[in-house]
Design a protein around this motif. Sequence first.
Motif, mmCIF file in Angstrom:
data_model
loop_
_atom_site.group_PDB
_atom_site.id
_atom_site.type_symbol
_atom_site.label_atom_id
_atom_site.label_comp_id
_atom_site.label_asym_id
_atom_site.label_seq_id
_atom_site.Cartn_x
_atom_site.Cartn_y
_atom_site.Cartn_z
ATOM 1 N N ILE A 46 115.304 -14.527 -6.471
ATOM 2 C CA ILE A 46 115.961 -14.842 -7.737
ATOM 3 C C ILE A 46 117.197 -13.970 -7.929
ATOM 4 O O ILE A 46 117.201 -12.788 -7.601
ATOM 5 N N ASP A 47 118.232 -14.561 -8.453
ATOM 6 C CA ASP A 47 119.506 -13.893 -8.688
ATOM 7 C C ASP A 47 119.359 -12.806 -9.752
ATOM 8 O O ASP A 47 118.629 -12.965 -10.728
ATOM 9 N N ALA A 48 120.058 -11.690 -9.555
ATOM 10 C CA ALA A 48 119.994 -10.580 -10.510
ATOM 11 C C ALA A 48 120.456 -11.006 -11.904
ATOM 12 O O ALA A 48 119.935 -10.532 -12.911
ATOM 13 N N GLY A 49 121.430 -11.898 -11.972
ATOM 14 C CA GLY A 49 121.910 -12.404 -13.260
ATOM 15 C C GLY A 49 120.834 -13.169 -13.998
ATOM 16 O O GLY A 49 120.696 -13.072 -15.216
ATOM 17 N N VAL A 50 120.041 -13.935 -13.255
ATOM 18 C CA VAL A 50 118.941 -14.679 -13.864
ATOM 19 C C VAL A 50 117.880 -13.707 -14.362
ATOM 20 O O VAL A 50 117.320 -13.890 -15.444
ATOM 21 N N LYS A 51 117.620 -12.644 -13.587
ATOM 22 C CA LYS A 51 116.615 -11.658 -14.012
ATOM 23 C C LYS A 51 117.003 -11.020 -15.340
ATOM 24 O O LYS A 51 116.153 -10.807 -16.208
ATOM 25 N N THR A 52 118.268 -10.728 -15.514
ATOM 26 C CA THR A 52 118.744 -10.141 -16.764
ATOM 27 C C THR A 52 118.481 -11.089 -17.929
ATOM 28 O O THR A 52 117.986 -10.677 -18.981
ATOM 29 N N VAL A 53 118.802 -12.365 -17.737
ATOM 30 C CA VAL A 53 118.565 -13.357 -18.789
ATOM 31 C C VAL A 53 117.069 -13.488 -19.052
ATOM 32 O O VAL A 53 116.635 -13.542 -20.208
ATOM 33 N N LEU A 54 116.273 -13.511 -17.986
ATOM 34 C CA LEU A 54 114.821 -13.630 -18.149
ATOM 35 C C LEU A 54 114.246 -12.448 -18.928
ATOM 36 O O LEU A 54 113.348 -12.626 -19.751
ATOM 37 N N GLU A 55 114.777 -11.258 -18.690
ATOM 38 C CA GLU A 55 114.319 -10.088 -19.436
ATOM 39 C C GLU A 55 114.633 -10.232 -20.921
ATOM 40 O O GLU A 55 113.815 -9.874 -21.779
ATOM 41 N N GLU A 56 115.807 -10.777 -21.242
ATOM 42 C CA GLU A 56 116.172 -10.996 -22.643
ATOM 43 C C GLU A 56 115.250 -12.030 -23.285
ATOM 44 O O GLU A 56 114.794 -11.848 -24.419
ATOM 45 N N VAL A 57 114.982 -13.112 -22.561
ATOM 46 C CA VAL A 57 114.097 -14.152 -23.084
ATOM 47 C C VAL A 57 112.680 -13.605 -23.257
ATOM 48 O O VAL A 57 111.993 -13.939 -24.220
ATOM 49 N N TYR A 58 112.261 -12.745 -22.356
ATOM 50 C CA TYR A 58 110.928 -12.146 -22.458
ATOM 51 C C TYR A 58 110.816 -11.318 -23.740
ATOM 52 O O TYR A 58 109.820 -11.428 -24.472
ATOM 53 N N ARG A 59 111.839 -10.527 -24.019
ATOM 54 C CA ARG A 59 111.832 -9.732 -25.262
ATOM 55 C C ARG A 59 111.814 -10.652 -26.487
ATOM 56 O O ARG A 59 111.120 -10.385 -27.476
ATOM 57 N N TYR A 60 112.591 -11.740 -26.418
ATOM 58 C CA TYR A 60 112.606 -12.728 -27.503
ATOM 59 C C TYR A 60 111.210 -13.322 -27.712
ATOM 60 O O TYR A 60 110.729 -13.426 -28.845
ATOM 61 N N SER A 61 110.544 -13.689 -26.608
ATOM 62 C CA SER A 61 109.227 -14.316 -26.729
ATOM 63 C C SER A 61 108.194 -13.326 -27.264
ATOM 64 O O SER A 61 107.332 -13.701 -28.063
ATOM 65 N N GLN A 62 108.292 -12.069 -26.857
ATOM 66 C CA GLN A 62 107.383 -11.049 -27.393
ATOM 67 C C GLN A 62 107.604 -10.875 -28.891
ATOM 68 O O GLN A 62 106.652 -10.774 -29.658
ATOM 69 N N GLY A 63 108.862 -10.827 -29.284
ATOM 70 C CA GLY A 63 109.181 -10.709 -30.707
ATOM 71 C C GLY A 63 108.655 -11.891 -31.495
ATOM 72 O O GLY A 63 108.145 -11.743 -32.606
ATOM 73 N N GLY A 64 108.768 -13.082 -30.917
ATOM 74 C CA GLY A 64 108.274 -14.283 -31.578
ATOM 75 C C GLY A 64 106.761 -14.291 -31.690
ATOM 76 O O GLY A 64 106.200 -14.646 -32.721
ATOM 77 N N ARG A 65 106.110 -13.885 -30.620
ATOM 78 C CA ARG A 65 104.638 -13.851 -30.599
ATOM 79 C C ARG A 65 104.110 -12.889 -31.656
ATOM 80 O O ARG A 65 103.082 -13.127 -32.285
ATOM 81 N N ASN A 66 104.827 -11.797 -31.885
ATOM 82 C CA ASN A 66 104.381 -10.765 -32.825
ATOM 83 C C ASN A 66 104.975 -10.920 -34.221
ATOM 84 O O ASN A 66 104.683 -10.116 -35.102
ATOM 85 N N SER A 67 105.803 -11.928 -34.424
ATOM 86 C CA SER A 67 106.482 -12.113 -35.701
ATOM 87 C C SER A 67 105.553 -12.707 -36.755
ATOM 88 O O SER A 67 104.725 -13.568 -36.461
ATOM 89 N N SER A 68 105.723 -12.246 -37.983
ATOM 90 C CA SER A 68 104.953 -12.828 -39.091
ATOM 91 C C SER A 68 105.587 -14.135 -39.560
ATOM 92 O O SER A 68 104.960 -14.918 -40.264
ATOM 93 N N ASP A 69 106.851 -14.373 -39.172
ATOM 94 C CA ASP A 69 107.552 -15.612 -39.526
ATOM 95 C C ASP A 69 108.305 -16.096 -38.291
ATOM 96 O O ASP A 69 109.485 -15.809 -38.108
ATOM 97 N N LEU A 70 107.602 -16.830 -37.444
ATOM 98 C CA LEU A 70 108.159 -17.269 -36.168
ATOM 99 C C LEU A 70 109.395 -18.134 -36.349
ATOM 100 O O LEU A 70 110.374 -17.984 -35.612
#
Length: 92
Positions: A46-70
């Motif tokens: 996998i391309d390093a640029g894609v990994k960077t984007v995936l890391e951002e999306v992962y943080r977004y998904s964690q925030g969403g999973r833990n959010s009181s107002d998704l």
Amino acid sequence: MPLSYEHQVSLLTDILNNHQTDCCGSVAECEQLERLIKSLMVNTQIDAGVKTVLEEVYRYSQGGRNSSDLDSHILSHQNQLAQWVEDIGQLS
């Protein structure tokens, strides 16, 4: 049967597109994003640029999973959602 890389990327972008267009989602979708990203990140080709984007999306998904107002969480990330879909599409 495991999903191929292409199917994983397609599912990832579908969920992100749905969040962006519908301005809502579910905790299950956030958890699915996390599972997809974990699976994609172990791909050594996998391309390093894609990994960077995936890391951002992962943080977004964690925030969403833990959010009181998704829905508010998704709404506050509208610009990033569109950018991530575009970036993943160009880099994958």
